[in-house]
Design an enzyme around this catalytic site. Structure first.
Site, short mmCIF file in Angstrom:
data_model
loop_
_atom_site.label_atom_id
_atom_site.label_comp_id
_atom_site.label_asym_id
_atom_site.label_seq_id
_atom_site.Cartn_x
_atom_site.Cartn_y
_atom_site.Cartn_z
N GLY A 145 2.79 -0.79 4.38
CA GLY A 145 3.06 0.28 4.27
C GLY A 145 3.94 1.10 3.72
N LYS B 251 0.03 3.89 -0.61
CA LYS B 251 -0.49 6.01 0.30
C LYS B 251 -0.07 6.80 -0.32
CE LYS B 251 0.00 3.40 4.62
NZ LYS B 251 -0.04 3.62 6.08
N GLU C 90 -5.18 -5.88 11.25
CA GLU C 90 -4.00 -4.35 10.84
C GLU C 90 -4.42 -3.70 12.22
OE1 GLU C 90 -1.81 -3.32 7.08
OE2 GLU C 90 -4.37 -1.92 7.33
N SER D 284 4.08 -2.66 9.79
CA SER D 284 5.23 -2.61 10.51
C SER D 284 5.95 -4.10 10.21
CB SER D 284 5.87 -2.50 11.59
OG SER D 284 5.21 -0.95 12.27
N HIS E 93 -9.64 1.24 5.17
CA HIS E 93 -7.76 1.27 5.65
C HIS E 93 -8.00 1.99 7.26
CE1 HIS E 93 -3.59 2.50 6.88
NE2 HIS E 93 -3.75 1.42 6.31
N GLU F 86 -6.43 4.18 7.73
CA GLU F 86 -6.48 5.62 7.73
C GLU F 86 -8.08 6.78 7.28
OE1 GLU F 86 -2.89 5.49 5.91
OE2 GLU F 86 -1.52 5.19 7.68
N ASN G 85 0.51 -1.26 -0.45
CA ASN G 85 -0.10 -0.58 -0.07
C ASN G 85 1.09 1.24 -0.07
OD1 ASN G 85 -1.67 2.21 0.40
ND2 ASN G 85 -2.17 1.77 2.44
N GLY H 117 2.72 1.86 10.80
CA GLY H 117 3.61 2.26 10.42
C GLY H 117 4.31 3.54 12.23
C1 PEP Z 1 -0.92 -0.02 6.30
O1 PEP Z 1 -1.12 1.10 6.64
O2 PEP Z 1 -1.45 -0.71 5.66
C2 PEP Z 1 0.41 -0.75 6.63
C3 PEP Z 1 0.70 -1.90 7.57
O3 PEP Z 1 1.32 0.59 6.69
P1 PEP Z 1 3.26 -0.71 7.65
O4 PEP Z 1 3.87 -1.52 6.56
O5 PEP Z 1 4.14 0.67 7.02
O6 PEP Z 1 3.38 -0.18 9.25
#
Ligand code: PEP
Length: 254
Positions: free
Chosen positions: A237, A14, A170, A216, A98, A100, A12, A176
């Site tokens: 991400g 973003k 998630e 992460s 998501h 966000e 993703n 993040g």
């Molecule tokens: C995400 O935003 O879907 C995500 C998992 O981000 P990250 O891997 O940066 O934690």
């Protein structure tokens, strides 16, 4: 690794990457990952790069995903993009709900369910995101929150459609932040979601559905996470923005 369900690892991106940067990244990924058959590999660039990335990955094992879509098919919805428009660029997957978007655009489960149904109607595979906040986990409310999100976001989705739906678990506190769920936390939560799916559909459907972990994921933890019995892939991400780290997450998972 021997699992009945094929792993699916999606990046993703973003709101990152110009068209030129996006093409640069997929060019590298195509070369790096051309021999990978064990994993469904998905890249989800911003809308503005879908057209060019789509052309670039035409003859590869990379598949295209979008990061969101409208619940409507067309009409006076300024700034929105419909499933049919994504299909024009051979998009196969779409990330929905998501955290966000739940946080900043105030998307709720009812809206996400409408989008999920609209995605299926257009034969797009939705990646439906769910996850608890830190306060919810620490308050012992993880299962309750996930049950509400899973049931609400998949309301009205048929068994046949569920099989073609991917869930991304998630934990919001892991996105993040550099914090990852421990293998025990991830497995326990994925198994809980699969039991919910069994209750909502049936055993065959629940066994066939793929549940990704997100939060992460990095090359250093992908092997352990992807080997857990109920973890069927990852939604990545930050680490999907670089060729080396995304390719290594996938290679380490095999
Ligand atoms: C995400 O935003 O879907 C995500 C998992 O981000 P990250 O891997 O940066 O934690």
């Amino acid at each position: 690794m021997n699992k009945d369900r094929k792993l699916i690892i999606a990046g993703n991106w973003k709101m990152n990457k110009t068209v030129a940067e996006a093409l640069d990244l997929v060019h590298g990924l195509k070369l790096e990952l051309s021999n990978v058959k064990e994993v469904d590999i998905v890249v989800c660039p911003p809308y503005t790069a879908l057209c060019e990335v789509s052309k670039q990955i035409l003859d590869s094992n990379l598949r295209l995903g979008a990061q969101n879509m409208s619940e409507h098919n067309f009409g006076a919805y300024t700034g929105e993009i419909a499933a049919g428009m994504l299909k024009e660029f051979s998009v196969r997957y779409v990330i929905l709900g998501h955290s966000e978007r739940r946080q900043y655009q105030k998307e709720d489960d009812a809206l996400i369910a409408k989008k999920t149904l609209a995605a299926h109607a257009a034969s797009l595979k939705p990646i439906v995101c769910v996850g608890e906040t830190l306060a919810e986990r620490e308050g012992g409310r993880t299962q309750k929150v996930l049950e509400t999100q899973v049931r609400g976001s998949l309301h009205g989705v048929s068994k046949a459609q569920l099989e073609e739906t991917i869930i991304a678990y998630e934990p919001v506190w892991a996105i993040g932040t550099g914090k990852t769920a421990t293998p025990d936390q991830a497995q326990e939560t994925h198994a809980f979601i699969r039991r919910l799916l069994l209750d909502m559909a049936d055993e065959v459907t629940a066994k066939r559905m793929r549940i990704q972990y997100g939060g992460s994921v990095k090359p250093a933890n992908s092997r352990e996470l992807m080997s857990l019995p109920d973890v069927d892939g990852a939604l990545v991400g930050g680490a999907s923005l670089e060729e080396r780290s995304f390719a290594d997450i996938i290679k380490n998972a095999i």
